[in-house]
Design an enzyme around this catalytic site. Structure first.
Site, PDB file in Angstrom:
ATOM      1  N   LYS A 195      -7.254  -6.152  -5.767  1.00 44.90           N
ATOM      2  CA  LYS A 195      -6.322  -6.188  -4.987  1.00 44.90           C
ATOM      3  C   LYS A 195      -4.904  -6.980  -5.719  1.00 44.90           C
ATOM      4  O   LYS A 195      -5.567  -7.865  -6.783  1.00 44.90           O
ATOM      5  CB  LYS A 195      -6.393  -6.661  -3.559  1.00 44.90           C
ATOM      6  CG  LYS A 195      -6.644  -8.210  -3.665  1.00 44.90           C
ATOM      7  CD  LYS A 195      -6.860  -8.641  -2.232  1.00 44.90           C
ATOM      8  CE  LYS A 195      -7.087 -10.279  -2.138  1.00 44.90           C
ATOM      9  NZ  LYS A 195      -7.359 -10.779  -0.893  1.00 44.90           N
ATOM     10  N   ASP A 201      -0.878  -1.830   9.016  1.00 41.26           N
ATOM     11  CA  ASP A 201      -1.828  -1.530   8.029  1.00 41.26           C
ATOM     12  C   ASP A 201      -1.706   0.028   7.883  1.00 41.26           C
ATOM     13  O   ASP A 201      -1.497   0.880   8.473  1.00 41.26           O
ATOM     14  CB  ASP A 201      -3.262  -1.690   9.049  1.00 41.26           C
ATOM     15  CG  ASP A 201      -4.403  -1.893   7.815  1.00 41.26           C
ATOM     16  OD1 ASP A 201      -3.862  -1.927   6.627  1.00 41.26           O
ATOM     17  OD2 ASP A 201      -5.357  -1.944   8.259  1.00 41.26           O
ATOM     18  N   ARG A 234     -10.524 -11.638  14.087  1.00 33.64           N
ATOM     19  CA  ARG A 234     -11.555 -12.239  13.193  1.00 33.64           C
ATOM     20  C   ARG A 234     -11.943 -13.635  13.520  1.00 33.64           C
ATOM     21  O   ARG A 234     -11.121 -14.288  14.233  1.00 33.64           O
ATOM     22  CB  ARG A 234     -10.773 -12.108  11.855  1.00 33.64           C
ATOM     23  CG  ARG A 234     -10.318 -11.038  11.550  1.00 33.64           C
ATOM     24  CD  ARG A 234      -9.646 -10.870   9.817  1.00 33.64           C
ATOM     25  NE  ARG A 234      -9.406  -9.327   9.493  1.00 33.64           N
ATOM     26  CZ  ARG A 234      -8.765  -9.091   8.444  1.00 33.64           C
ATOM     27  NH1 ARG A 234      -8.371 -10.072   7.648  1.00 33.64           N
ATOM     28  NH2 ARG A 234      -8.388  -7.999   8.294  1.00 33.64           N
ATOM     29  N   HIS A 236      -3.093   3.205   4.722  1.00 33.20           N
ATOM     30  CA  HIS A 236      -4.024   3.812   3.710  1.00 33.20           C
ATOM     31  C   HIS A 236      -3.408   4.938   3.221  1.00 33.20           C
ATOM     32  O   HIS A 236      -2.945   5.953   4.029  1.00 33.20           O
ATOM     33  CB  HIS A 236      -5.172   3.991   4.424  1.00 33.20           C
ATOM     34  CG  HIS A 236      -5.656   2.630   5.002  1.00 33.20           C
ATOM     35  ND1 HIS A 236      -5.769   2.127   6.405  1.00 33.20           N
ATOM     36  CD2 HIS A 236      -6.453   1.606   4.585  1.00 33.20           C
ATOM     37  CE1 HIS A 236      -6.193   0.970   6.735  1.00 33.20           C
ATOM     38  NE2 HIS A 236      -6.846   0.638   5.330  1.00 33.20           N
ATOM     39  N   CYS A 276      -9.322   0.198   8.423  1.00 30.48           N
ATOM     40  CA  CYS A 276      -9.700   1.317   7.742  1.00 30.48           C
ATOM     41  C   CYS A 276     -10.818   2.188   8.128  1.00 30.48           C
ATOM     42  O   CYS A 276     -10.725   3.388   7.817  1.00 30.48           O
ATOM     43  CB  CYS A 276      -9.784   0.801   6.065  1.00 30.48           C
ATOM     44  SG  CYS A 276     -10.660  -0.980   6.036  1.00 30.48           S
ATOM     45  N   GLN A 292      -1.719  -6.085  12.543  1.00 27.30           N
ATOM     46  CA  GLN A 292      -1.359  -5.379  10.991  1.00 27.30           C
ATOM     47  C   GLN A 292      -0.479  -4.205  10.937  1.00 27.30           C
ATOM     48  O   GLN A 292      -0.915  -3.315  11.808  1.00 27.30           O
ATOM     49  CB  GLN A 292      -2.771  -5.399  10.366  1.00 27.30           C
ATOM     50  CG  GLN A 292      -3.507  -6.338   9.793  1.00 27.30           C
ATOM     51  CD  GLN A 292      -4.649  -6.202   8.920  1.00 27.30           C
ATOM     52  OE1 GLN A 292      -5.611  -5.170   9.275  1.00 27.30           O
ATOM     53  NE2 GLN A 292      -4.697  -6.853   7.987  1.00 27.30           N
ATOM     54  N   HIS A 309      -5.516   0.574   0.319  1.00 28.36           N
ATOM     55  CA  HIS A 309      -5.060  -0.300   1.407  1.00 28.36           C
ATOM     56  C   HIS A 309      -3.629  -1.008   1.214  1.00 28.36           C
ATOM     57  O   HIS A 309      -3.540  -1.303  -0.213  1.00 28.36           O
ATOM     58  CB  HIS A 309      -6.136  -1.475   1.603  1.00 28.36           C
ATOM     59  CG  HIS A 309      -7.332  -0.726   1.783  1.00 28.36           C
ATOM     60  ND1 HIS A 309      -8.024  -0.846   2.969  1.00 28.36           N
ATOM     61  CD2 HIS A 309      -8.235  -0.099   0.902  1.00 28.36           C
ATOM     62  CE1 HIS A 309      -9.431  -0.210   2.740  1.00 28.36           C
ATOM     63  NE2 HIS A 309      -9.420   0.107   1.410  1.00 28.36           N
TER      64      HIS A 309
END
Length: 673
Positions: A491, A403, A383, A405, A354, A401, A539
């Site tokens: 979330k 991912d 991570r 946005h 992000c 991911q 997200h």
């Protein structure tokens, strides 16, 4: 006549004698294990007071089941100290599907030790020992438990004013929670003390209620209070259920889960591996696993574009300051790897995409006409998971991911969340998962927000209300998760149940009003009236992590993937070597149509080749012998062992293509007319 008090049971007021216990209230309800009195769980021996609201709790309630399991953990600890008198006690809380207890012993427990402990536990249970609660001062507890260093440490934490002893080890609050310390003694029928343990309680009335519906499962090493700096203890895991039948059902589920273990199937099907030379939590995909990964990536990339997303790409590392701006280093720093020195500056491996997407948004002035602006990438992130939690593909240190946005106005946020939720649920259904519920993770209400969460109360309330409203519209079950939100906003996560009923957290959608703020990335757009406004950032990760999703799918399908996802869709097995060329010609025609094929040219005999094909879980096994060759046909063998003979080559190709296009499972021959 004794003085009377008034209590409320199941909504009805009752007048009972002073000194009445919860056990007397529920004496005709044998399933009741514990009582909830004024909102607090209490032993059935608890003496009721005037005005109490009382509820009977059974093992059908999670609270009741937890109490049953915690009581079984005490029986385990008693058995350990009977057989190993020098063993020192750690903690023993209930956990999902069972319980554990930690012990400091000279030697690790062996499988033979566990069998002996189970026998000793059954003897204690059969004795019908009762759990007796005894209040004790901190000083007296320290004196009485002077031979139990770990218990004394927990008492010391409480005495030092620690508000949350549980933070020092899972289940610690079970031992010392509350202002008043208590010890639970296990009493024999003659009233003598068989054993005792520091514990907050409550417990079931008698060990007899555990029956024979328990089992000692396994042992493992565990650091005291979860820290590598502390002594390593031996943890024994067990399970307990209300009935023997429920225990058997659970053990059967475990056996099925073991057969489906994605780590085991990954080796057997040659999909992926976890080389020590690369490092823990860093998987590699073999060619067959790569097929599944590529199919998933191609699918989700196409679907994102269809849903209005624009594909972007960002690097794996960035200057450390970027993650200070986003808030990740202050609030998520323990999950990131240590800095890298690049040209004398600190860089970090990215743990999320992000911040970089925010820079893409900020790269030029934006107008309200561009919103929603949807950015998407396959971003590889890293991570720093603790070694103890790494588990195959489902908990890794490096993963991709899908991912995305979405940058929207506040007014657009509800519709965008609806759009994303529809997208997510449709994607999961396409992959064969269709049993879900939703979990809404919010900021908690107990003061932790001042340190864990950022942003105003008003922003949190607005964001939470939007998510809750959209989730409610789906008609799916909505489960609250107080305190589970990200530091920057609430979330919703989609919890999916697999083929054997296990629940997996899959996709997430997060409402972020913090990263776009002036204190962070200062994101803006020009509104219709010419003013500069702050967008909302949403997200969303559909797979979450591709690696984890693959692990879940392997277990969901037990390695028998639907045709479109199968690494090998058709495996050719000739009846004898002389039919290799004929069968390869058929397979080549299929491959020209995009079908993934292999030919078994090994020296194995035909029956073994069929067994190997079954173990490989290939959807279509194509067989050819003399009759097939003479008729320009092939025979199909399906996953369930059924067979369809004499299928013309053209029809065979059409059959496989139809199965791929239908994205379904073909496991047996069609029914006869």
């Amino acid at each position: 006549m004794p003085a009377q008090i008034t209590i409320t049971v199941a909504g009805d007021e009752r007048s009972v004698a002073q000194g009445t216990t919860a056990a007397e209230i529920f004496q005709d309800e044998r399933a009741v294990l514990v009582a909830r009195v004024g909102g607090e769980l209490r032993d059935l021996a608890h003496v009721l007071s005037d005005g109490d609201v009382v509820e009977g709790i059974t093992a059908a309630d999670q609270d009741g089941l937890d109490v049953l399991r915690h009581s079984c953990a005490h029986v385990l600890a008693q058995a350990v100290q009977q057989i190993h008198p020098k063993a020192k006690l750690g903690i023993g809380p209930p956990i999902r599907d069972g319980f554990y207890y930690d012990f400091d012993v000279e030697e690790p427990f062996t499988p033979e030790d566990l069998k002996a402990l189970e026998k000793a536990m059954q003897k204690i249970i059969n004795e019908g020992q009762t759990f007796h609660r005894r209040e004790i001062s901190d000083e007296a507890a320290l004196a009485e438990l002077s031979d139990e260093p770990y218990k004394c440490e927990l008492i010391g934490l409480k005495g030092a004013g620690e508000e949350d002893p549980e933070s020092y080890g899972e289940g610690a609050s079970v031992e010392v929670g509350g202002a008043q310390l208590t010890i639970y003694d296990n009493l024999r029928r003659d009233g003598s003390v068989a054993w005792g343990d520091l514990c907050r309680g409550p417990h079931i009335p008698s060990t007899k209620l555990l029956g024979n519906a328990f089992k000692v499962m396994r042992s493992a090493a565990a650091y005291w209070r979860g820290s590598e700096k502390n002594p390593q203890l031996q943890r024994i895991y067990g399970t307990a259920w209300p009935t023997k039948a429920e225990l058997k059902e659970y053990l059967d589920r475990l056996a099925e889960a073991e057969k489906r273990d994605h780590r085991k199937l990954g080796r057997e099907l040659d999909l992926y591996s976890f080389p020590d030379e690369i490092g823990s939590g860093l998987p590699v995909f073999h060619p067959k696993g790569g097929v599944i990964k590529r199919e998933m990536e191609d699918y989700v990339r196409r679907r994102h574009i269809e849903e209005g997303f624009e594909y972007v790409g960002t690097p794996h590392i960035a200057k450390e300051g970027l993650f200070h701006t986003s808030g990740h280093l202050p609030y998520y720093g323990e999950g990131m790897f240590a800095p890298l020195d690049v040209d004398g500056m600190d860089y970090r491996l990215k743990a999320m995409n992000c911040p970089m997407h925010n820079l893409i948004y900020r790269s030029k002035q934006r107008s309200y006409r561009e919103l929603p602006l949807r950015l998407f990438e396959f971003g590889h992130v890293y991570r720093h998971e603790k070694s103890g939690v790494i588990h195959g593909l489902t908990r890794v240190r490096g993963f991709a991911q899908d991912d995305s946005h979405s940058y929207v106005t506040k007014e657009q946020a509800p519709d965008e969340i609806r759009h994303l939720l529809d997208f997510v649920l449709g994607l999961l259904r396409d992959f064969g998962l269709d049993d879900f519920y939703l979990e809404l993770s919010t900021r908690d209400d107990e003061g932790e927000s001042s340190t864990k969460f950022i942003g105003s109360d008003e922003d949190w309330a607005e964001a939470t209300a939007v998510l809750e409203q959209v989730c409610s519209e789906t008609g799916l079950e909505l489960v609250p998760d107080p305190g589970g939100a990200a530091y920057y906003g609430p979330k919703v996560s989609v919890q999916a149940r697999d083929a054997i009923g296990r629940t997996w957290q899959m996709s997430t959608i997060q409402y972020d009003f913090n990263q776009p703020s002036p204190d962070r990335f200062a994101l803006e757009y020009q509104a219709a009236d010419g003013s500069r406004q702050q967008p909302v950032m949403i997200h969303s990760a559909k797979f979450g992590s591709i690696e984890r999703f693959i692990g879940v799918l392997v277990e969901h399908y037990a390695g028998a993937f639907p045709v479109w996802l199968s690494p090998v869709q058709v495996l050719g097995v000739p009846v004898a070597e002389e039919y290799n060329d004929y069968l390869w010609d058929v397979l080549s025609q299929m491959r020209a149509k995009g079908i993934r094929v292999e030919l078994d040219e090994s020296d194995d005999r035909f029956p073994k080749k069929i067994r190997n094909a079954s173990k490989a879980k290939v959807p279509f096994t194509l067989i050819a012998g003399e009759e097939d060759r003479g008729n320009n046909a092939v025979s199909f063998r399906y996953r369930d062992g059924s067979q369809e003979n004499g299928v013309p080559i053209g029809a065979a190709i059409a059959k496989v293509l139809a199965a791929i296009e239908g994205k379904g499972q073909v496991t047996s021959a069609p029914a006869s007319d």
